[in-house]
Design a protein around this motif. Structure first.
Motif, PDB file in Angstrom:
ATOM      1  N   GLU A  62     -72.846 -48.987 -13.736  1.00  0.00           N
ATOM      2  CA  GLU A  62     -72.637 -50.334 -13.170  1.00  0.00           C
ATOM      3  C   GLU A  62     -71.875 -51.220 -14.152  1.00  0.00           C
ATOM      4  O   GLU A  62     -70.992 -51.992 -13.755  1.00  0.00           O
ATOM      5  N   GLU A  65     -68.259 -50.282 -14.205  1.00  0.00           N
ATOM      6  CA  GLU A  65     -67.595 -50.841 -13.016  1.00  0.00           C
ATOM      7  C   GLU A  65     -67.301 -52.322 -13.208  1.00  0.00           C
ATOM      8  O   GLU A  65     -66.205 -52.784 -12.874  1.00  0.00           O
ATOM      9  N   ARG A  69     -63.625 -54.015 -13.297  1.00  0.00           N
ATOM     10  CA  ARG A  69     -63.350 -55.042 -12.302  1.00  0.00           C
ATOM     11  C   ARG A  69     -62.852 -56.311 -12.983  1.00  0.00           C
ATOM     12  O   ARG A  69     -61.864 -56.921 -12.571  1.00  0.00           O
TER      13      ARG A  69
END
Lengths: 77, 195
Positions: A62, A65, A69
């Motif tokens: 996570e 990510e 991002r």
């Protein structure tokens, strides 16, 4: 001779690391003789070590990510 | 031209908004800054917002970067201000903190222990201990927590932290003293005693 109260301040405030070598030696001598301050010092180190192990664990998927991002969002600007 | 974060010409490349320099800085520090934002107590969404705002400010103000301190110090300084805006908790850090009264009560007038520390389980591998320390960290006021995170987790020097947080060395000492003792007292109260 340093008192326990002063030793705990030096340890917890971080002032010990920048103290004159004579003071650092005084604290070392105190820790040799005082089991309570020795425990206090060990606990301060353990707390830091414990939190480092939590916050410095390898990035989760996570987190990876999130990082990707954010990088894409920011570098597009 | 490849970028090293320790190059002497990095500040001038940042000021010139050299895309490679900017990209290298963003990629180098994104993970650390995100972790520091989470470490300061922000939830996942707010942490991302704050991190984005930090790097956008870095890019907007790039031409002002003088290079007097390392770019990492500058970025963490921006992050710190963004965190304070997000927390709006600056008022919680009083000049006198209740933890100081707690610590005073542990000592006799001559400075020796009256109520010495108790043995507390602080095993890294123990999930109960990890949960309790995170609960304890959540109870630490904003500035104290940030000072501790910058020092112990991010590994900034005291000098860097004073620049980032715009505090004196004495103030920093007080923040670290309060945070560390809050954490220790909290763990002892939670009764995670070693057998």
């Amino acid at each position: 001779m340093l008192r326990c109260k002063e030793v705990t301040w030096l340890i917890a405030s971080g002032d010990l690391e920048s103290s004159h070598w004579t003071r650092q030696l005084g604290v070392k001598m105190h820790l040799l003789l005082c089991k309570h301050c020795r425990l206090y010092w060990a606990q301060m180190k353990a707390i830091a070590s414990l939190l480092r192990s939590i916050f410095r664990a390898p990035y989760s998927s996570e987190e990876i990510e999130s990082i990707k991002r954010l990088e894409q969002r920011i570098l597009k600007k | 031209m490849p970028v090293s974060l320790d190059d002497s010409d990095l500040p001038s490349r940042i000021r010139a908004r050299d895309p490679q320099a900017i990209k290298a800085v963003v990629k180098a520090y994104m993970g650390q800054v995100l972790r520091a934002a989470r470490g300061a107590g922000l939830d996942e969404n707010l942490a991302e917002d704050v991190v984005q705002a930090t790097f956008l400010t870095f890019m907007e103000k790039a031409e002002n970067f003088e290079g007097k301190s390392h770019v990492r110090t500058w970025i963490f300084g921006i992050l710190y201000k963004k965190i304070l805006e997000a927390h709006r908790e600056t008022k919680r850090d009083q000049k006198k903190d209740s933890i100081e009264d707690v610590m005073e009560e542990r000592f006799k007038a001559d400075g020796s222990w009256m109520r010495p520390p108790e043995h507390v389980d602080m095993q890294v591998e123990d999930s109960e201990v990890r949960e309790k320390i995170m609960d304890c960290l959540d109870g630490v006021p904003g500035k104290q927590r940030i000072a501790f995170i910058l020092k112990e987790i991010e590994g900034h020097s005291s000098k860097e932290i004073c620049k980032i947080m715009n505090v004196t060395r004495t103030n920093l000492g007080a923040l670290l003293f309060r945070c560390r003792n809050r954490l220790r007292e909290c763990l002892e109260r939670k009764g995670v005693k070693r057998s």
